[in-house]
Enzyme design. Structure first.
Site, PDB file in Angstrom:
ATOM      1  N   SER A 159       0.760  -1.194  -0.231  1.00  0.00           N
ATOM      2  CA  SER A 159       0.098  -0.073  -0.018  1.00  0.00           C
ATOM      3  C   SER A 159       0.806   1.234  -0.099  1.00  0.00           C
ATOM      4  O   SER A 159       1.799   1.236   0.664  1.00  0.00           O
ATOM      5  CB  SER A 159      -0.857   0.017   1.292  1.00  0.00           C
ATOM      6  OG  SER A 159      -1.726   1.092   1.379  1.00  0.00           O
ATOM      7  N   TYR A 170      -1.399   0.002  10.460  1.00  0.00           N
ATOM      8  CA  TYR A 170      -1.597  -0.542   9.189  1.00  0.00           C
ATOM      9  C   TYR A 170      -0.477   0.022   8.138  1.00  0.00           C
ATOM     10  O   TYR A 170       0.179  -1.130   7.319  1.00  0.00           O
ATOM     11  CB  TYR A 170      -2.835   0.025   8.429  1.00  0.00           C
ATOM     12  CG  TYR A 170      -3.051  -0.395   6.858  1.00  0.00           C
ATOM     13  CD1 TYR A 170      -3.221  -1.618   6.533  1.00  0.00           C
ATOM     14  CD2 TYR A 170      -2.967   0.790   6.104  1.00  0.00           C
ATOM     15  CE1 TYR A 170      -3.336  -2.003   5.092  1.00  0.00           C
ATOM     16  CE2 TYR A 170      -3.039   0.360   4.745  1.00  0.00           C
ATOM     17  CZ  TYR A 170      -3.430  -0.860   4.398  1.00  0.00           C
ATOM     18  OH  TYR A 170      -3.347  -1.142   2.994  1.00  0.00           O
TER      19      TYR A 170
END
Length: 275
Positions: A159, A170
């Protein structure tokens, strides 16, 4: 039953004779990748913890028979946050096909959106376990088979949120995916195995059939999530979210033999945002 892959760009036969394991394949990017590999002649093993994955597999199998693409699909439910689950997924592929040529690690995603000081210990651990451990475990589970074959490709889905607002755990997990990709690529290149990654940005998708976490309820929680949306669009040169097809296409390219001289690379797919 899930609809067959209907993307614009299909290269017939590109995955003919290949066996591909795709994780997180019940919906979203993982589903699109699995559908496209099946449409391009691959034997796809779809893995997810949700039973919906079986419907997606049946749709791919049916579409392949109608189109004559040569593709096929099988499916397995497994909890990839555990090594036992990852091993189950790989063993299912080996039992069905005797080999694994491609592994696409797609499991992961933000569970909560909030400033870091608002995460408690349990939430931090769950974010890391959700977005790092499935890739760690499944890479480990597939490596003995690929080493014995002397060939294989692993595509990790990371990501650009390694630089982003309101999802530090995250971001840390996806930073781990990036490090894993580059380190493992160096380690196994001499064994005929490529390890690469894409780093998606914001992606438009239908509402999730299986939620990662609770919906934002309070006005504050909604504001925290909106900060992610606003920052994602602002960081993109193109000022928009991508589509599922726009995310699936580079993953499928990296998984194919067309990318045979690429390893250790992390490709941002985020409209110019480099993460």
């Amino acid at each position: 039953m899930a609809a067959p892959y209907a993307g614009q760009y299909v290269t017939p036969g590109r995955f003919g004779g290949k066996v591909a394991v795709v994780t997180g394949a019940a919906q979203g990017i993982g589903q699109k990748v699995a559908e496209r590999i099946g449409a391009e002649g691959g034997a796809v093993v779809l893995v997810d913890r949700a039973d919906l994955v079986h419907d997606v597999a049946r749709g791919i199998d049916q579409a392949a028979k109608v189109s004559g693409s040569g593709g096929s699909a099988t499916s397995v439910t497994a909890d990839l946050e555990t090594f036992a689950g990852a091993t189950r997924a790989v063993k299912t592929a080996l039992a069905a096909h005797g080999r694994v040529d491609v592994l696409v690690n797609n499991v992961g995603g933000t569970i909560w959106a909030r400033p870091y000081q608002e995460y408690d210990e349990d939430k931090i651990e769950k974010e890391i376990r959700r977005s790092l451990f499935p890739t760690l475990w499944t890479c480990r589970a597939v490596l003995p088979t690929m080493m014995e074959q002397g060939s294989g490709t692993i595509v990790n889905v990371s990501s650009v949120a390694t630089r982003g607002m309101h999802r530090v755990p995250y971001a840390a997990a996806k930073g781990g995916v990036n490090a894993l990709t580059q380190s493992l690529a160096m380690e196994v290149a001499g064994r005929g195995i490529r390890v690469v990654a894409t780093a998606p940005g914001g992606t438009e998708a239908p509402p999730r059939k299986v939620k990662r976490g609770p919906e934002a309820e309070s006005a504050t929680e909604k504001d925290w999530y909106q900060t992610i949306v606003d920052q994602t669009v602002e960081s993109s040169f193109m000022k928009r979210y991508g589509t599922l097809d726009e995310q699936a296409a580079p993953i499928v390219f990296l998984a194919s033999d067309e990318a045979s001289y690429l390893t250790g690379s992390i490709l941002p797919v985020a409209g110019g945002d480099l993460g």
